[in-house]
Design a protein around this motif. Structure first.
Motif, mmCIF file in Angstrom:
data_model
loop_
_atom_site.group_PDB
_atom_site.id
_atom_site.type_symbol
_atom_site.label_atom_id
_atom_site.label_comp_id
_atom_site.label_asym_id
_atom_site.label_seq_id
_atom_site.Cartn_x
_atom_site.Cartn_y
_atom_site.Cartn_z
ATOM 1 N N ARG A 21 0.833 -1.209 0.000
ATOM 2 C CA ARG A 21 0.000 0.000 0.000
ATOM 3 C C ARG A 21 0.868 1.261 0.000
ATOM 4 O O ARG A 21 0.652 2.181 -0.791
ATOM 5 C CB ARG A 21 -0.947 -0.012 1.205
ATOM 6 C CG ARG A 21 -1.914 1.164 1.234
ATOM 7 C CD ARG A 21 -2.868 1.125 2.418
ATOM 8 N NE ARG A 21 -2.164 1.270 3.689
ATOM 9 C CZ ARG A 21 -1.944 0.301 4.563
ATOM 10 N NH1 ARG A 21 -2.380 -0.924 4.330
ATOM 11 N NH2 ARG A 21 -1.292 0.529 5.687
ATOM 12 N N GLU A 22 1.880 1.293 0.858
ATOM 13 C CA GLU A 22 2.750 2.462 0.947
ATOM 14 C C GLU A 22 3.631 2.611 -0.297
ATOM 15 O O GLU A 22 3.916 3.734 -0.727
ATOM 16 C CB GLU A 22 3.583 2.411 2.220
ATOM 17 C CG GLU A 22 2.717 2.617 3.455
ATOM 18 C CD GLU A 22 3.465 2.505 4.772
ATOM 19 O OE1 GLU A 22 4.703 2.294 4.762
ATOM 20 O OE2 GLU A 22 2.801 2.616 5.820
ATOM 21 N N ALA A 23 4.044 1.502 -0.897
ATOM 22 C CA ALA A 23 4.825 1.574 -2.141
ATOM 23 C C ALA A 23 3.975 2.168 -3.258
ATOM 24 O O ALA A 23 4.435 3.046 -4.006
ATOM 25 C CB ALA A 23 5.328 0.186 -2.537
ATOM 26 N N LEU A 24 2.731 1.732 -3.373
ATOM 27 C CA LEU A 24 1.839 2.273 -4.398
ATOM 28 C C LEU A 24 1.548 3.752 -4.154
ATOM 29 O O LEU A 24 1.461 4.540 -5.107
ATOM 30 C CB LEU A 24 0.544 1.458 -4.459
ATOM 31 C CG LEU A 24 0.705 0.046 -5.021
ATOM 32 C CD1 LEU A 24 -0.567 -0.761 -4.819
ATOM 33 C CD2 LEU A 24 1.112 0.085 -6.492
ATOM 34 N N GLU A 25 1.416 4.138 -2.886
ATOM 35 C CA GLU A 25 1.221 5.554 -2.557
ATOM 36 C C GLU A 25 2.433 6.376 -2.988
ATOM 37 O O GLU A 25 2.296 7.469 -3.539
ATOM 38 C CB GLU A 25 0.968 5.733 -1.062
ATOM 39 C CG GLU A 25 -0.386 5.242 -0.615
ATOM 40 C CD GLU A 25 -0.541 5.181 0.912
ATOM 41 O OE1 GLU A 25 0.412 5.557 1.646
ATOM 42 O OE2 GLU A 25 -1.614 4.747 1.365
ATOM 43 N N ARG A 26 3.633 5.848 -2.749
ATOM 44 C CA ARG A 26 4.865 6.551 -3.141
ATOM 45 C C ARG A 26 4.919 6.703 -4.659
ATOM 46 O O ARG A 26 5.252 7.760 -5.182
ATOM 47 C CB ARG A 26 6.096 5.793 -2.639
ATOM 48 C CG ARG A 26 7.406 6.457 -3.056
ATOM 49 C CD ARG A 26 8.606 5.832 -2.409
ATOM 50 N NE ARG A 26 8.658 6.024 -0.976
ATOM 51 C CZ ARG A 26 8.914 7.166 -0.349
ATOM 52 N NH1 ARG A 26 9.125 8.259 -1.041
ATOM 53 N NH2 ARG A 26 8.945 7.231 0.960
ATOM 54 N N LEU A 27 4.593 5.647 -5.389
ATOM 55 C CA LEU A 27 4.618 5.710 -6.849
ATOM 56 C C LEU A 27 3.639 6.762 -7.380
ATOM 57 O O LEU A 27 3.915 7.427 -8.372
ATOM 58 C CB LEU A 27 4.306 4.341 -7.449
ATOM 59 C CG LEU A 27 5.383 3.280 -7.244
ATOM 60 C CD1 LEU A 27 4.851 1.909 -7.636
ATOM 61 C CD2 LEU A 27 6.631 3.616 -8.027
ATOM 62 N N ALA A 28 2.514 6.906 -6.728
ATOM 63 C CA ALA A 28 1.524 7.897 -7.155
ATOM 64 C C ALA A 28 1.908 9.316 -6.736
ATOM 65 O O ALA A 28 1.575 10.275 -7.429
ATOM 66 C CB ALA A 28 0.156 7.535 -6.585
ATOM 67 N N ARG A 29 2.624 9.461 -5.626
ATOM 68 C CA ARG A 29 2.873 10.768 -5.014
ATOM 69 C C ARG A 29 4.211 11.396 -5.393
ATOM 70 O O ARG A 29 4.282 12.602 -5.653
ATOM 71 C CB ARG A 29 2.806 10.587 -3.492
ATOM 72 C CG ARG A 29 3.118 11.815 -2.678
ATOM 73 C CD ARG A 29 3.212 11.494 -1.191
ATOM 74 N NE ARG A 29 4.396 10.701 -0.912
ATOM 75 C CZ ARG A 29 4.388 9.548 -0.270
ATOM 76 N NH1 ARG A 29 3.284 9.025 0.182
ATOM 77 N NH2 ARG A 29 5.510 8.880 -0.052
ATOM 78 N N ASP A 30 5.291 10.617 -5.406
ATOM 79 C CA ASP A 30 6.623 11.186 -5.636
ATOM 80 C C ASP A 30 6.723 11.803 -7.024
ATOM 81 O O ASP A 30 6.029 11.384 -7.949
ATOM 82 C CB ASP A 30 7.704 10.118 -5.470
ATOM 83 C CG ASP A 30 7.945 9.729 -4.017
ATOM 84 O OD1 ASP A 30 7.222 10.217 -3.131
ATOM 85 O OD2 ASP A 30 8.864 8.919 -3.782
ATOM 86 N N ASN A 31 7.629 12.763 -7.167
ATOM 87 C CA ASN A 31 7.831 13.420 -8.455
ATOM 88 C C ASN A 31 9.049 12.902 -9.209
ATOM 89 O O ASN A 31 9.075 12.950 -10.435
ATOM 90 C CB ASN A 31 7.983 14.931 -8.269
ATOM 91 C CG ASN A 31 6.687 15.560 -7.861
ATOM 92 O OD1 ASN A 31 5.628 15.188 -8.332
ATOM 93 N ND2 ASN A 31 6.756 16.520 -6.953
#
Length: 156
Positions: free
Chosen positions: A19-29
């Protein structure tokens, strides 16, 4: 300035890591992109990216070392986050010119980063990275079980 928490934590569950990895992929630039040429000379650069929910999209000049390496062999490693909360992707990239982009990709990439490679120098191309292995871990307690995807398939 926020400092990175360097204290060891207990391991997160695989589900939480995913869940946190997918959040990072969506959020990071930005992402660190590692490639190598035919002689093994490594190249490591930060690039803007867009995650479409299944693949990572990068844009760079086909004439620079990263573009040449990806065009030649397609092998890439992507590193998201910081050393105490990392998502590492091993993948294969395919090159697409701006004319070959699927509908919406260029617009989504530009909207996320605020920069549109299609309107920059003509040597810019896009690379679609298909994840083959995805690992996520924080500190030493999370080394075990860090692989969440293998052969392009989620393990959970």
């Amino acid at each position: 300035m926020t400092s990175v928490d360097s204290r060891p934590r207990g391991p997160r569950s695989p589900e939480q890591r995913k869940r946190e990895a997918l959040e990072r992929l969506a959020r990071d630039n930005d992402v660190w992109v590692a490639t190598a040429d035919a002689t093994g000379e490594p190249c490591l650069v930060p690039l803007a990216f867009w995650w479409d929910g299944e693949t990572v999209w990068l844009a760079t000049r086909v004439t620079n070392p990263t573009g040449r390496n990806l065009s030649a062999n397609g092998q890439v490693r992507l590193c998201f986050g910081h050393t105490r909360d990392v998502v590492l992707v091993h993948g294969t990239a395919r090159m697409l010119t701006r004319e070959e982009l699927p509908a919406g990709v260029g617009d989504a990439f530009a909207a996320k980063d605020g920069w549109d490679p299609r309107k920059d120098h003509s040597s810019y191309v896009f690379f679609q990275v298909m994840p083959e292995v995805l690992q996520a871990w924080g500190t030493v307690p999370e080394m075990k079980g860090r692989t969440l995807m293998r052969e392009g398939k989620w393990l959970l």
